[in-house]
Scaffold this active site. Structure first.
Site, PDB file in Angstrom:
ATOM      1  N   SER A 124       3.784   1.502 -12.098  1.00  0.00           N
ATOM      2  CA  SER A 124       4.121   2.413 -11.001  1.00  0.00           C
ATOM      3  C   SER A 124       5.586   2.310 -10.566  1.00  0.00           C
ATOM      4  O   SER A 124       6.474   2.548 -11.364  1.00  0.00           O
ATOM      5  CB  SER A 124       3.158   2.129  -9.853  1.00  0.00           C
ATOM      6  OG  SER A 124       3.322   3.043  -8.825  1.00  0.00           O
ATOM      7  N   ARG A 138       0.071  -7.945   7.376  1.00  0.00           N
ATOM      8  CA  ARG A 138      -0.998  -8.055   6.365  1.00  0.00           C
ATOM      9  C   ARG A 138      -0.431  -8.691   5.100  1.00  0.00           C
ATOM     10  O   ARG A 138       0.772  -8.524   4.792  1.00  0.00           O
ATOM     11  CB  ARG A 138      -1.599  -6.677   6.033  1.00  0.00           C
ATOM     12  CG  ARG A 138      -0.575  -5.637   5.621  1.00  0.00           C
ATOM     13  CD  ARG A 138      -1.225  -4.342   5.168  1.00  0.00           C
ATOM     14  NE  ARG A 138      -1.759  -4.420   3.829  1.00  0.00           N
ATOM     15  CZ  ARG A 138      -1.052  -4.258   2.715  1.00  0.00           C
ATOM     16  NH1 ARG A 138       0.253  -4.002   2.767  1.00  0.00           N
ATOM     17  NH2 ARG A 138      -1.615  -4.352   1.541  1.00  0.00           N
ATOM     18  N   SER A 161       0.406  -8.785   1.335  1.00  0.00           N
ATOM     19  CA  SER A 161       0.540  -7.758   0.290  1.00  0.00           C
ATOM     20  C   SER A 161      -0.538  -7.956  -0.767  1.00  0.00           C
ATOM     21  O   SER A 161      -0.948  -9.080  -1.046  1.00  0.00           O
ATOM     22  CB  SER A 161       1.923  -7.891  -0.341  1.00  0.00           C
ATOM     23  OG  SER A 161       1.920  -7.297  -1.618  1.00  0.00           O
ATOM     24  N   GLY A 162      -0.969  -6.852  -1.351  1.00  0.00           N
ATOM     25  CA  GLY A 162      -1.913  -6.952  -2.458  1.00  0.00           C
ATOM     26  C   GLY A 162      -1.199  -6.942  -3.804  1.00  0.00           C
ATOM     27  O   GLY A 162      -1.827  -7.104  -4.849  1.00  0.00           O
ATOM     28  N   THR A 163       0.107  -6.730  -3.802  1.00  0.00           N
ATOM     29  CA  THR A 163       0.819  -6.588  -5.074  1.00  0.00           C
ATOM     30  C   THR A 163       1.974  -7.573  -5.254  1.00  0.00           C
ATOM     31  O   THR A 163       2.511  -7.697  -6.339  1.00  0.00           O
ATOM     32  CB  THR A 163       1.416  -5.174  -5.203  1.00  0.00           C
ATOM     33  OG1 THR A 163       2.356  -5.007  -4.138  1.00  0.00           O
ATOM     34  CG2 THR A 163       0.363  -4.098  -5.122  1.00  0.00           C
ATOM     35  N   ALA A 199       1.153   6.629   3.920  1.00  0.00           N
ATOM     36  CA  ALA A 199       2.494   7.003   4.362  1.00  0.00           C
ATOM     37  C   ALA A 199       3.474   6.963   3.182  1.00  0.00           C
ATOM     38  O   ALA A 199       4.443   7.727   3.134  1.00  0.00           O
ATOM     39  CB  ALA A 199       2.945   6.058   5.466  1.00  0.00           C
ATOM     40  N   ASN A 200       3.208   6.118   2.202  1.00  0.00           N
ATOM     41  CA  ASN A 200       4.115   5.985   1.056  1.00  0.00           C
ATOM     42  C   ASN A 200       4.086   7.178   0.101  1.00  0.00           C
ATOM     43  O   ASN A 200       4.798   7.206  -0.886  1.00  0.00           O
ATOM     44  CB  ASN A 200       3.826   4.690   0.291  1.00  0.00           C
ATOM     45  CG  ASN A 200       2.421   4.661  -0.311  1.00  0.00           C
ATOM     46  OD1 ASN A 200       1.833   5.698  -0.596  1.00  0.00           O
ATOM     47  ND2 ASN A 200       1.879   3.466  -0.503  1.00  0.00           N
TER      48      ASN A 200
HETATM   49  C1  16G Z   1      -0.597  -0.248  -4.612  1.00  0.00           C
HETATM   50  C2  16G Z   1      -1.607   0.782  -4.205  1.00  0.00           C
HETATM   51  C3  16G Z   1      -1.121   1.565  -3.017  1.00  0.00           C
HETATM   52  C4  16G Z   1      -0.775   0.628  -1.885  1.00  0.00           C
HETATM   53  C5  16G Z   1       0.159  -0.447  -2.350  1.00  0.00           C
HETATM   54  C6  16G Z   1       0.280  -1.495  -1.276  1.00  0.00           C
HETATM   55  C7  16G Z   1      -3.021   2.082  -5.672  1.00  0.00           C
HETATM   56  C8  16G Z   1      -3.083   3.026  -6.827  1.00  0.00           C
HETATM   57  N1  16G Z   1      -1.809   1.724  -5.298  1.00  0.00           N
HETATM   58  O1  16G Z   1       0.578   0.337  -5.057  1.00  0.00           O
HETATM   59  O2  16G Z   1      -2.135   2.424  -2.618  1.00  0.00           O
HETATM   60  O3  16G Z   1      -0.186   1.327  -0.831  1.00  0.00           O
HETATM   61  O4  16G Z   1      -0.370  -1.077  -3.500  1.00  0.00           O
HETATM   62  O5  16G Z   1       1.044  -2.547  -1.745  1.00  0.00           O
HETATM   63  O6  16G Z   1      -4.033   1.667  -5.114  1.00  0.00           O
HETATM   64  P1  16G Z   1       1.111  -3.884  -0.955  1.00  0.00           P
HETATM   65  O7  16G Z   1      -0.305  -4.423  -0.832  1.00  0.00           O
HETATM   66  O8  16G Z   1       2.016  -4.747  -1.734  1.00  0.00           O
HETATM   67  O9  16G Z   1       1.662  -3.563   0.404  1.00  0.00           O
HETATM   68 ZN    ZN Z   2       2.604   5.037  -8.684  1.00  0.00          ZN
END
Ligand code: 16G
Ligand code: ZN
Length: 545
Positions: free
Chosen positions: A63, A499, A501-503, A372-373
């Site tokens: 992404s 929160r 982050s999930g990523t 929002a993104n």
């Molecule tokens: C990912 C998610 C997106 C979310 C972002 C939050 C999908 C396809 N994409 O890019 O929806 O806004 O993670 O990231 O689910 P964060 O947890 O690092 O803030």
């Molecule tokens: Zn994307």
């Protein structure tokens, strides 16, 4: 099946010991660490396809992440994200030793009652974005699919939402559209041109949009789309990958987070701009006013515009429809007020991540969801789709009612209901702006965003933060939420949450307030509390930002 371990050992061994998790958007990390994960996800896709008796999708992309990263997500039969219960299988399969691969496959199969020897050879749809690592990684996916007895249908380079669309088309016998790239452009452009034809004369609306394609796959695909749209929309594509790195200082995520124009574009007052992200599932709009000030129209503004359009058509058609909107805690407070109070459309808030928004939107007859993104779409239930279709030809209705219902029918075809889609969302926004005869400045005036700030804090272990109430309140570590509440209470129109982050390995902080100065100050103060109470590492957050 018996070849699974042999092929793993020979071609795709797990060399390190690093743990990797199937997170909000699948697996995502350095491309160089993903070969064995790709191989194993090829296997898992075959298991899932056997269980569902359907085609499953595999998308290789990271992404908006930097070019050296990559990732993979599985796409379920209706084009949705992989069911949550299977995320833990994905994580387990990705992390076992090579010698435990077969036993893990058998364990999943037995839990899910999948017949490994059924003799069927499921088809897996695979596509990837423009990253240099994508092609070799897709070969690992292919090897996994084939070792598990499936067969690969490789689409090569696609946007993420295009692959989601293909999977749905395939599993609905092409009722949703034709499962080819051409089918995708044909469906969208036909709907777009029809809606353009019924739109009245415009004075303010201009049918040109300048697109920053993040040097990603969206550039190539938007170029194809242009040939189908003829002169109904003029798309000027920049950051098309010929002269810049993927997502580097450009793209939807950069523009949203930095709240400024991407490199590669010189903004001129009077023009309308949009940025895609690297795999073209997000879009944000922006412009500069005559005084040179930058204005961002993010996912919240797109959601508000789309909801107003659908709300008008629904009420003009005289149908009783449960229309609702789904947001996350990141939605600007002004957007939520506008949607609930002015549009009178109910809003619900869910945790971050497309799968949460999508699942909640399915509970409405017409569910609009946007982060929002800039990631979002609209879902129409089968029942409401049928109701709208029959209203369009119902002789007992007035001409006006029928006309609005048929406009809705066409709009349904313009929208990619599988997942957020920058290209389809752009077309929808352009139709709404044309129909309502708005230029981007007038659209922006729908409501005024509260100034806001996002920060991140590195901590030793982000899991020490636990949240509730759709991530709007922290329940751990002890005392953090009380401190946030206290800081928020001192600021007019203040709101803030934290929160994990999930990523990324960080804790995220969001703050909004009556002025930018107050939003920045609140964000930094909350970030400091996170730093102190949740084990911050590195530099302490500080002003000026
Ligand atoms: C990912 C998610 C997106 C979310 C972002 C939050 C999908 C396809 N994409 O890019 O929806 O806004 O993670 O990231 O689910 P964060 O947890 O690092 O803030
Ligand atoms: Zn994307």
């Amino acid at each position: 099946m018996e070849r699974i371990e042999e092929v793993a050992n020979r071609l795709h061994p797990r060399t390190g010991t690093k743990f990797i998790q199937y997170g909000t958007a699948g697996f995502r990390t350095k491309g160089s660490e993903l070969d064995h994960v790709m191989y194993r996800m090829g296997i898992l896709a075959v298991l899932r396809a056997k269980l569902k008796g359907a085609t499953i999708g595999v998308m290789i992309t990271a992404s908006h992440n930097p070019e050296e990263d990559n990732g993979i997500k599985l796409v379920d039969p209706m084009g949705e994200m992989l069911e949550s219960a299977w995320e833990k299988y994905a994580t387990e399969l990705a992390n076992v030793n090579d010698s435990e691969l077969m036993i893990t496959v058998k364990k999943i199969a037995s839990k899910e009652q999948i017949d490994l020897n059924s003799g069927t050879s499921p088809v897996i749809f695979c596509a990837y974005d423009t990253r240099p690592s994508s092609i070799p990684l897709s070969e690992a996916v292919r090897d996994g699919i084939e070792a598990a007895g499936g067969s690969l249908c490789n689409f090569g380079k696609l946007t993420t939402p295009q692959l989601h669309y293909m999977v749905r088309c395939k599993n609905t016998d092409n009722c949703y559209g034709t499962s080819t790239e051409e089918g995708y452009y044909q469906k969208l452009s036909l709907a777009f041109i029809k809606l353009r034809q019924i739109q009245g004369q415009t004075q303010k609306y201009q049918n040109t949009v300048v697109v920053d394609a993040a040097n990603g796959i969206g550039a190539e695909k938007a170029k194809f789309l242009k040939t189908y749209l003829k002169d109904s929309l003029n798309i000027e594509i920049h950051n098309d990958g010929t002269n810049g790195r993927l997502n580097y200082l450009c793209g939807a995520d950069y523009v949203k987070v930095q709240q400024k124009a991407p490199n590669g574009l010189t903004l001129k007052a009077g023009s309308k701009y949009a940025s895609f992200d690297g795999d073209a599932d997000r879009i944000v709009y922006y412009y500069v006013d005559n005084g040179g000030t930058f204005h961002l129209l993010d996912g919240d503004k797109i959601a508000s515009l789309v909801a107003s359009y659908l709300q008008t058509l629904v009420s003009e058609s005289g149908l009783t429809v449960n229309l609702g909107l789904v947001q996350t805690a990141y939605a600007n407070g002004s957007s939520t007020d506008f949607i609930t109070q002015t549009l009178q459309v109910p809003v619900v808030c869910v945790p971050t991540g497309v799968k949460h928004l999508h699942a909640r939107a399915l509970q409405f007859d017409i569910g609009v969801y946007f982060e929002a993104n800039g990631h979002g779409t609209v879902l129409f239930s089968d029942a409401v789709t049928e109701k709208i279709r029959s209203a369009a030809s119902d002789v007992n209705l007035t001409d006006k009612q029928r006309k609005s219902a048929s406009e809705l029918c066409i709009a349904i075809n313009l929208i990619n209901q599988t997942v957020g889609d920058a290209i389809s969302d752009m077309l929808l926004v352009e139709i709404v702006l044309g129909t309502q005869d708005l230029d981007i400045e007038n659209w922006d005036k729908m409501y005024t965003d509260l100034p806001n700030r996002q920060l991140k804090v590195k901590v030793q272990d982000r899991t020490v933060i636990e949240t509730t109430d759709a991530e709007r309140r922290a329940v751990k570590p002890a005392g953090l939420q009380e401190n946030v509440d206290n800081l928020v209470s001192k600021v007019p129109n203040g709101r803030s949450f934290v929160r994990p982050s999930g990523t990324e390995d960080v804790v995220r902080i969001y703050a909004e307030a009556d002025t930018q100065q107050n939003a920045d100050k609140l964000a930094v103060e909350v970030a400091l509390k996170v730093y102190d109470l949740a084990g911050g590492v590195g530099d302490k957050p500080h002003l000026p930002l």
